[in-house]
Design a protein around this motif. Structure first.
Motif, short mmCIF file in Angstrom:
data_model
loop_
_atom_site.label_atom_id
_atom_site.label_comp_id
_atom_site.label_asym_id
_atom_site.label_seq_id
_atom_site.Cartn_x
_atom_site.Cartn_y
_atom_site.Cartn_z
N ASP A 255 17.06 94.79 26.60
CA ASP A 255 17.59 94.40 27.90
C ASP A 255 17.03 93.10 28.45
OD1 ASP A 255 15.19 95.24 28.78
OD2 ASP A 255 15.92 96.73 30.21
N PHE A 256 16.34 92.34 27.58
CA PHE A 256 16.02 90.97 27.96
C PHE A 256 17.24 90.08 27.79
CE2 PHE A 256 15.10 91.50 23.50
CZ PHE A 256 15.62 90.37 22.92
N ILE A 257 18.22 90.54 27.00
CA ILE A 257 19.46 89.79 26.85
C ILE A 257 20.30 90.01 28.11
CG2 ILE A 257 21.55 89.55 25.44
CD1 ILE A 257 19.98 90.64 23.11
N PRO A 258 20.89 88.96 28.66
CA PRO A 258 21.54 89.08 29.97
C PRO A 258 22.58 90.21 30.08
CG PRO A 258 21.47 86.80 29.26
CD PRO A 258 20.88 87.60 28.16
N PHE A 259 23.43 90.42 29.07
CA PHE A 259 24.52 91.37 29.28
C PHE A 259 24.14 92.82 28.95
CE2 PHE A 259 24.92 89.49 25.09
CZ PHE A 259 25.00 90.61 24.30
N MET A 260 22.90 93.01 28.51
CA MET A 260 22.48 94.37 28.17
C MET A 260 22.03 95.12 29.43
SD MET A 260 22.35 95.67 25.10
CE MET A 260 22.96 95.06 23.54
N ARG A 261 22.49 96.32 29.57
CA ARG A 261 22.07 97.12 30.71
C ARG A 261 21.40 98.39 30.19
NH1 ARG A 261 22.78 93.53 33.32
NH2 ARG A 261 24.43 92.86 34.73
N SER A 262 20.24 98.72 30.75
CA SER A 262 19.64 99.99 30.37
C SER A 262 19.20 100.73 31.62
CB SER A 262 18.44 99.76 29.45
OG SER A 262 17.33 99.40 30.21
N GLN A 263 18.83 101.96 31.43
CA GLN A 263 18.44 102.79 32.57
C GLN A 263 16.95 102.62 32.91
OE1 GLN A 263 20.61 105.52 33.86
NE2 GLN A 263 22.11 104.18 32.93
N LYS A 264 16.27 101.72 32.16
CA LYS A 264 14.83 101.63 32.22
C LYS A 264 14.30 101.58 33.65
CE LYS A 264 12.45 98.06 30.29
NZ LYS A 264 12.20 97.22 29.09
N LYS A 265 14.85 100.64 34.45
CA LYS A 265 14.31 100.44 35.79
C LYS A 265 14.43 101.70 36.63
CE LYS A 265 14.22 95.55 36.52
NZ LYS A 265 15.20 94.47 36.49
N LYS A 266 15.60 102.33 36.52
CA LYS A 266 15.84 103.54 37.32
C LYS A 266 14.85 104.64 36.92
CE LYS A 266 20.72 102.91 38.17
NZ LYS A 266 22.03 103.20 37.57
N ILE A 267 14.64 104.76 35.61
CA ILE A 267 13.73 105.81 35.14
C ILE A 267 12.31 105.54 35.61
CG2 ILE A 267 12.70 106.82 33.06
CD1 ILE A 267 15.40 106.43 31.71
N TYR A 268 11.87 104.29 35.49
CA TYR A 268 10.52 103.95 35.92
C TYR A 268 10.34 104.23 37.40
CZ TYR A 268 9.47 101.58 31.52
OH TYR A 268 9.22 101.30 30.20
N LYS A 269 11.41 103.92 38.17
CA LYS A 269 11.32 104.13 39.61
C LYS A 269 11.21 105.63 39.91
CE LYS A 269 13.27 102.67 43.89
NZ LYS A 269 14.54 103.02 44.51
N ALA A 270 12.00 106.41 39.18
CA ALA A 270 11.97 107.85 39.41
C ALA A 270 10.59 108.42 39.08
CB ALA A 270 13.05 108.53 38.58
N ALA A 271 9.94 107.82 38.07
CA ALA A 271 8.66 108.37 37.62
C ALA A 271 7.51 107.96 38.51
CB ALA A 271 8.38 107.91 36.19
N SER A 272 7.73 106.95 39.35
CA SER A 272 6.59 106.26 39.98
C SER A 272 5.71 107.17 40.83
CB SER A 272 7.06 105.07 40.79
OG SER A 272 7.91 105.55 41.81
N LYS A 273 6.27 108.28 41.29
CA LYS A 273 5.44 109.16 42.12
C LYS A 273 4.26 109.74 41.31
CE LYS A 273 5.44 112.98 45.24
NZ LYS A 273 5.90 114.35 45.39
#
Lengths: 371, 319
Positions: A255-273
Motif C-alpha cells: 500500500d505504498f503504491i498510490p492506487f493500492m488500498r488496504s484495511q491496515k489503517k482501520k485495523i491499527y486504529k481499532a486495535a489502538s485501545k
C-alpha cells in the motif's frame, strides 16, 4: 531450471500462474499433507513453529519430484519467518540435496518489488521486465479472484440446502486448478466454478451465527494445519469469517503504491485501545480484527496460532482482558504437529454450543454475560 | 519523600542496568530493584503469565509482582531495537502490554518506546523517561550524559574478563539467562568448580563479533542472533574452547533458530563438542547436573586419551 515452492493455502495458484506465464518449469509439491509434515518435523529444530516444519516438508516433497530450485519469500521483521530460508537452506544442504534457493524480500517498498522482478528475470532471462511486471499484476488479479471465490464458499456452506455440495465443488476446483496452465486457463477455471457455486440452492434467509477467525496468517490460510476449521464450522451451521487473506496481506505490503488500498489503517486504529504499535507478525491485526468483530456484533472469535509463535503470545496475554471488557467469547487454539482431531472437535463443539446459547438468550432479551 | 522507581531484575536489566540506575539516581529518585530471582518470584511469575510465554518473560512478571506494592513507578521500557535494522524479539516490543494485562493493580508504568534503529533516538527516549520525574530539561540532559558514561565504562570492564587459560567453555545463550544464576542453575560456578573457565558472548568485543557475523550467509535481523553467531564463528576460528554449552529457555523463538544454526555450524566445520540445555519452570536440578557432569567427563576424557577414544567404541573422528 525446475522451481518448487512451499504452500500457503491457495497462494500456489497465482505463484504457479506467474511462473507458468514466464515459461519457467514448475514442480508443484503435493498439497500439504501428513507426509510433508512428517518429513519436515524430522529435520526441523524441535522448538520452531509448525509453519516452518510443514513448509520444509513441502520443499522436500518438491525436491523429490525433481525440483532443483526453491522459491521462497523472505522478510525482515521480528517474526521468525524472515530467517526461514537461511535455516532451510542449511538443513536441505546438510541432507545432501544440491538445490538452489531463489529468495525475494517482502514487497514493502519499491526496492523489494524490484528485487522480486530481478529474481524472476534471472530465472527466465528470455522475458523482458515489462512482461514480468505485467505477469506479476496478473498474479495479483488471480490472487484476488481466488480469495473472493474462497470467501464465497464460507458464506454458502452454512446456508446450503444439500449438505456437502460446496465442499464437493471446492474439491473439484482444487483438482482442476492444479492442472491448469497460464493466466487464461486459470481465470477460466475460477469463473467456471464461481458460476457453479452461485447455482447452489441456498437458504439466504437462514440466520447464521458469525465467528471471526483471527491470528497468525499461515495457520489461518493453510487448511491442513488448522484442520479445516472453516469447513467444520460451516458444516455446523456457523459462518466462519476469515479476517486475513493472502490478497489482503499482499495489499498491506503494497500500500505504498498510490492506487493500492488496504484495511491496515482501520485495523491499527481499532486495535489502538489495547496495542498501539505493530510488534511484528500479525499481532496488531489480531487485536484490531477482534475489536472489529466486537463492533460488528459477531458471536465469537477463534484465535489461531502456532505453538511458540512469538508475536501471538503477546496477543494471548491481552485476550483475557478484551474478552472481559468487550464481552465477547474468544477461544484460542494453539496448533502444532499433533494432528489428532478428536480433542479439537470437542473444543470447537463446546464453543459453538456456548455461542448458540448466548445468542438465544440475547434474542430473548435476557442478558447473558460472558463473565 | 523522593519518588520511588522500580526496576524489575529481568530481561534487559542485565544489559542496561548501569545506565538506568545512574540515570534515575542522578534525577534524585530512589531506585528499587527487585531481589535476585528466587522460588517465590518464579512461582508468582509462572502463575500470572500465559502458559506459552518463555520462562524469562514469566520471571520478569514475577519481579514486577515483587515490586508492585513498593514503588510509585514501574520502569518497563518498550525496547524495539538497539541497533540499526535489528529487532530483539516481539515479546520485548509488547512487554508493557504483557505486563499490564497479566498483573493486576499495577503502579504507574514508565513504558517509553526505545527504538534505536533510527539515529539519536536514545536521547529523545531518555528525555521522555525523565519527564515523568522532573520538568527540568537541563537536569535530564545531564543525567542522560552521566548515565551513558557509566554504561560505557561498565561495557568496557565487561570485555576481556576472560583470562585465556587453557580450559575454556563457550557458554551461549541470552544475557538474561546467563546472568540469572537461579535460572541457569548456577552453571557458571559449577563450571569453575570443575576447573573450566567460561566465555560468554558479551566478553567478546563488539567489533570482533560484527566482523565474524558478516561471514554468516543470511540476514541477521535479531540482536542476539548476530551476537551469538559472531561469537560462535570467532571461537571456532580461534579454536580455544574445549566445548560449547548453549542454554536456551523452552519456547524461546529466537533460540529455536539460533541454537540449530550454531549446532549445525559447529558439527559441520569443527570437532568441538556441543550441548544444548533447555531450561523451564521445573526447577529440579538433578537432571541438569547429570547432563553437565557427563559433558564435562567427556571433555576430560578427550583431553586424557591421546587417540580420542570415545566411550561407545568408535573413534570420535570416524566421520
Amino acid at each position: 531450471m525446475k522451481i518448487t515452492f512451499p504452500h500457503m493455502g491457495t497462494t500456489f495458484i497465482p505463484i504457479k500462474m506467474i511462473l507458468d506465464e514466464l515459461n519457467i518449469e514448475v514442480i508443484l509439491p503435493p498439497k500439504s499433507n501428513k507426509r510433508a509434515l512428517e518429513l519436515g518435523v524430522k529435520c526441523s529444530p524441535e522448538a520452531i513453529c509448525v509453519p516452518f516444519k510443514i513448509i520444509t516438508g513441502n520443499i522436500l516433497e518438491g525436491i523429490e519430484k525433481g525440483a532443483d530450485t526453491v522459491f521462497m519469500l523472505t522478510g525482515c521483521g521480528p517474526c521468525r519467518f524472515g530467517i526461514f530460508h537461511a535455516l532451510q537452506r542449511e538443513i536441505i544442504h546438510d541432507m545432501g540435496h544440491d538445490v538452489e534457493f531463489l529468495t525475494a524480500d517482502r514487497f514493502s517498498n519499491y526496492e523489494g518489488l524490484r528485487e522480486f522482478s530481478q529474481r524472476l528475470k534471472e530465472a527466465s532471462p528470455q522475458n523482458s521486465y515489462i512482461k514480468i511486471i505485467r505477469t506479476i499484476k496478473k498474479g495479483l488479479k488471480v490472487l484476488d479472484e481466488v480469495d473472493t471465490l474462497y470467501e464465497l464458499t464460507n458464506k454458502l456452506r452454512p446456508r446450503e440446502l444439500n449438505k456437502g455440495e460446496v465442499d464437493y465443488i471446492w474439491a473439484q476446483f482444487e483438482n482442476d486448478i492444479r492442472t491448469s496452465y497460464g493466466y487464461k486457463e486459470v481465470m477460466h477455471v475460477i469463473k467456471k466454478y464461481h458460476l457453479q457455486l452461485k447455482e447452489i440452492e441456498v437458504d439466504y434467509k437462514k440466520p447464521c451465527l458469525k465467528v471471526a477467525i483471527v491470528g497468525e496468517i499461515y495457520t489461518i490460510l493453510e487448511n491442513y494445519i488448522n484442520l479445516n476449521i472453516e469447513r467444520k464450522l460451516g458444516n455446523m451451521g456457523i459462518e466462519a469469517i476469515r479476517t486475513t487473506s493472502a490478497s489482503e496481506f499482499v495489499r498491506e505490503q503494497l500500500d505504498f503504491i498510490p492506487f493500492m488500498r488496504s484495511q491496515k489503517k482501520k485495523i491499527y486504529k481499532a486495535a489502538s485501545k489495547y496495542l498501539d504499535i505493530p510488534i511484528g507478525g500479525h499481532a496488531i491485526n489480531s487485536i484490531g480484527n477482534i475489536m472489529r468483530a466486537v463492533k460488528n456484533d459477531y458471536d465469537g472469535v477463534i484465535h489461531l496460532l502456532p505453538f511458540t509463535c512469538m508475536p501471538e503470545i503477546v496477543v494471548q496475554s491481552i485476550l483475557p482482558t478484551i474478552e472481559k471488557e468487550q464481552n465477547i467469547p474468544i477461544m484460542t487454539l494453539v496448533l502444532d504437529e499433533m494432528t489428532g482431531e478428536g480433542g479439537y472437535i470437542t473444543r470447537l463443539e463446546a464453543f459453538v454450543d456456548l455461542i448458540q446459547k448466548r445468542r438465544e438468550m440475547k434474542n430473548e432479551g435476557k442478558s447473558f454475560s460472558w463473565y | 519523600m523522593s519518588i520511588k522507581i522500580g526496576i524489575p531484575r529481568g530481561l534487559l536489566y542485565y544489559e542496561y542496568s548501569p545506565m538506568w540506575i545512574s540515570f534515575f539516581n542522578e534525577l534524585g529518585t530512589d531506585v528499587i530493584i527487585s531481589p535476585k530471582t528466587n522460588k517465590k518470584i518464579l512461582n508468582d511469575g509462572t502463575i500470572s503469565t500465559v502458559e506459552d510465554a518463555c520462562i524469562p518473560v514469566k520471571l520478569y512478571n514475577g519481579h514486577v509482582i515483587n515490586l508492585q506494592k513498593k514503588v510509585d513507578y514501574l520502569f518497563v521500557p518498550r525496547i524495539m531495537g538497539v541497533y540499526k535494522n535489528e529487532y530483539i524479539c516481539p515479546k520485548f516490543c509488547g512487554l508493557p502490554e504483557m505486563v499490564k494485562y497479566s498483573v493486576k493493580d499495577l503502579p504507574k508504568m514508565i513504558n517509553t518506546k526505545i527504538d534505536l534503529m533510527k539515529k539519536d533516538k536514545l536521547k529523545e527516549a531518555m528525555m521522555e523517561i525523565g519527564s515523568f520525574i522532573t520538568k527540568d530539561k537541563k537536569k535530564i540532559i545531564k543525567a542522560y550524559h552521566s548515565a551513558q558514561d557509566n554504561y560505557l565504562t561498565h561495557k568496557k570492564n565487561q570485555k576481556n574478563k576472560w583470562s585465556g587459560s587453557n580450559k575454556n567453555i563457550l557458554l551461549m545463550g541470552h544475557p538474561y539467562v546467563l546472568d540469572d544464576d537461579y535460572l541457569n542453575m548456577n552453571i557458571k560456578n559449577k563450571l569453575l568448580d570443575e576447573g573450566y573457565q567460561f566465555i560468554t558472548p558479551d566478553m567478546i568485543d563488539e567489533e570482533i563479533i560484527n566482523e565474524y557475523a558478516l561471514k554468516y550467509h543470511g540476514k541477521l535481523f535479531w540482536l542476539f542472533f548476530r551476537q551469538m553467531i559472531g561469537a560462535c564463528l570467532y571461537m571456532m576460528e580461534k579454536n580455544v574452547v574445549d566445548g560449547v554449552i548453549y542454554i536456551s529457555s523452552f519456547g524461546c523463538g529466537i533460540d529455536s533458530v539460533v541454537a540449530e544454526t550454531v549446532e549445525r555450524k559447529i558439527r559441520r566445520e569443527s570437532d568441538i563438542p556441543f550441548m544444548l540445555l533447555i531450561i523451564d519452570e521445573h526447577s529440579g536440578e538433578a537432571g541438569f547436573n547429570t547432563r553437565l557432569e557427563a559433558f564435562i567427563d567427556m571433555l576430560k576424557w578427550r583431553n586424557q586419551n591421546e587417540n580420542h577414544l570415545s566411550t561407545h567404541g568408535n573413534y570420535v573422528y570416524s566421520h
